[in-house]
Design an enzyme around this catalytic site. Structure first.
Site, PDB file in Angstrom:
ATOM      1  N   ARG A   1      45.387-117.750  25.629  1.00  0.00           N
ATOM      2  CA  ARG A   1      44.260-118.375  26.312  1.00  0.00           C
ATOM      3  C   ARG A   1      43.179-117.314  26.471  1.00  0.00           C
ATOM      4  O   ARG A   1      43.486-116.143  26.732  1.00  0.00           O
ATOM      5  CB  ARG A   1      44.661-118.902  27.699  1.00  0.00           C
ATOM      6  CG  ARG A   1      45.434-120.215  27.697  1.00  0.00           C
ATOM      7  CD  ARG A   1      44.564-121.393  27.267  1.00  0.00           C
ATOM      8  NE  ARG A   1      45.271-122.675  27.284  1.00  0.00           N
ATOM      9  CZ  ARG A   1      45.946-123.183  26.242  1.00  0.00           C
ATOM     10  NH1 ARG A   1      46.007-122.531  25.099  1.00  0.00           N
ATOM     11  NH2 ARG A   1      46.547-124.359  26.354  1.00  0.00           N
TER      12      ARG A   1
ATOM     13  N   GLU B   1      35.274-121.630  26.353  1.00  0.00           N
ATOM     14  CA  GLU B   1      35.349-122.394  25.110  1.00  0.00           C
ATOM     15  C   GLU B   1      34.468-123.612  25.294  1.00  0.00           C
ATOM     16  O   GLU B   1      34.585-124.274  26.327  1.00  0.00           O
ATOM     17  CB  GLU B   1      36.781-122.832  24.824  1.00  0.00           C
ATOM     18  CG  GLU B   1      37.664-121.675  24.397  1.00  0.00           C
ATOM     19  CD  GLU B   1      39.079-122.095  24.008  1.00  0.00           C
ATOM     20  OE1 GLU B   1      39.333-123.309  23.867  1.00  0.00           O
ATOM     21  OE2 GLU B   1      39.910-121.206  23.851  1.00  0.00           O
TER      22      GLU B   1
ATOM     23  N   HIS C   1      39.945-122.319  18.426  1.00  0.00           N
ATOM     24  CA  HIS C   1      41.172-122.814  19.070  1.00  0.00           C
ATOM     25  C   HIS C   1      41.896-123.825  18.165  1.00  0.00           C
ATOM     26  O   HIS C   1      42.054-124.999  18.530  1.00  0.00           O
ATOM     27  CB  HIS C   1      40.836-123.436  20.441  1.00  0.00           C
ATOM     28  CG  HIS C   1      42.010-123.451  21.377  1.00  0.00           C
ATOM     29  ND1 HIS C   1      41.896-123.397  22.736  1.00  0.00           N
ATOM     30  CD2 HIS C   1      43.345-123.525  21.137  1.00  0.00           C
ATOM     31  CE1 HIS C   1      43.096-123.443  23.309  1.00  0.00           C
ATOM     32  NE2 HIS C   1      43.996-123.515  22.335  1.00  0.00           N
TER      33      HIS C   1
HETATM   34  C1  GLV Z   1      47.021-125.071  22.676  1.00  0.00           C
HETATM   35  O1  GLV Z   1      46.395-124.109  22.957  1.00  0.00           O
HETATM   36  C2  GLV Z   1      48.186-125.474  23.385  1.00  0.00           C
HETATM   37  O2  GLV Z   1      48.413-124.959  24.489  1.00  0.00           O
HETATM   38  O3  GLV Z   1      48.909-126.327  22.887  1.00  0.00           O
END
Ligand code: GLV
Length: 327
Positions: A239, A268, A287
């Site tokens: 993250r 983001e 992401h």
């Molecule tokens: C994506 O980042 C997830 O947590 O699945």
């Protein structure tokens, strides 16, 4: 309950998941590739029994207070830092995530970023695109060998373990930092468990695999970046908040590390004019570590299965509160 239960789906997702929900429930669908605006989310939640949410939605105490009927929040992600799990639990709302189904896809992508940042892929592509490829040059765009280099995994959940297997296959040495020991993997992969600072000091590539919590916010900041080798690379598929981006920028510009690859950022999306994006040695993608067709479909159908289970009086398949977040 009178009539069918109501389910809110906050984004365009795999149609298979929607079909499963529509068969059983009245579905309100924010059928868009953009997030549902907060005001619409707050008003739609009022008569919702089950919520299929994404990591872009803040499921917090304010929202939960407006949702007297809500029984389940199925987060279509393995991470769930966007959900106030304690506030949900206090209201008897079950929270679920999607562990297991995205492990290999996400690890594959983390591994891709390790290769790409070490072999200077962004800089190399820019080189060609800017018309600078004039000849084959024995000294052009040299990088390290990863065979024999050390990969340090910060956190050792499912995805980190799957990255470790891949790195082992190309001859990388492995170390991990985790509150739990994994003796079988240590044995099988010749991997060492290390203190955090030692791992930072000794690794040629550091890859982050911890959930975002109050304890892991800015886990990697100026001090930690200074501990890393000037030749080392940092990869973040966890993250954005785990990494202090300002400190990262300073480290990349000042040469205290060699490069970084980020699948996740804070915030983001990262604005296109962001300083990190201007750097040749910082590769940023939006992401997408779990973004294979099959995995995104399975994430959506698992979220739907969790909603169906809870709203039909069965236990959730993958409840988040049945176990602590994997470090
Ligand atoms: C994506 O980042 C997830 O947590 O699945």
């Amino acid at each position: 309950m009178n009539g069918r239960a109501r389910v809110l789906v906050t984004r365009r997702v795999a149609p298979e998941a929607l079909a499963m929900l529509r068969e059983r429930f009245d579905v309100t669908h924010w059928d868009s590739s953009e997030p549902i605006p907060r005001d619409k989310f707050l008003s739609a939640i009022a008569d919702t029994d089950g919520l299929l949410a994404l990591l872009t939605e803040r499921v917090d105490a304010e929202l939960l207070a407006l949702a007297p009927r809500l029984k389940v929040v199925a987060n279509m992600a393995v991470g769930y830092d966007n959900v106030d799990v304690d506030a949900a639990r206090a209201r008897g709302v079950q929270v679920t995530n999607t562990p297991g189904v995205l492990t290999e896809t996400s690890a594959e992508f983390a591994f891709l970023l390790i290769l790409a940042v070490a072999r200077r892929l962004k800089e190399a592509m820019r080189w060609v695109e800017r018309g600078r490829w004039t000849t084959w040059d024995p000294l052009l765009l040299l990088g390290p060998d990863l065979d024999g280099a050390m990969l340090g995994l910060v956190g050792y959940g499912r995805i980190a373990a799957a990255v470790a297997r891949r790195a082992h296959a190309i001859g990388m040495h492995l170390a991990y930092h985790s509150s739990h020991a994994h003796p079988d993997d240590e044995e099988r992969l010749g991997m060492r468990r290390m203190a955090f600072d030692d791992l930072l000091r000794e690794s040629d590539v550091v890859s982050l695999h911890v959930p975002l919590t109050a304890a892991t916010r800015h886990l990697v900041a100026e001090r930690e970046l200074r501990l890393m080798k000037p030749t080392a690379y940092l990869v973040n598929t966890a993250r954005g908040g785990v990494l202090d981006q300002q400190a990262l920028y300073a480290a990349l510009v000042g040469g205290s590390i060699a490069g970084a690859a980020l699948d996740v950022t804070d915030p983001e999306p990262l604005p296109a004019e962001h300083a990190l994006l201007q750097l040749d040695n910082c590769l940023v993608v939006p992401h997408i570590a779990s973004a294979s067709v099959a995995t995104r479909t399975r994430m959506a159908t698992l979220a739907a299965e969790n909603i169906i289970a809870v709203l039909t009086g069965r236990p959730a398949l993958t409840p988040v509160d049945a176990r602590p977040p994997a470090p």
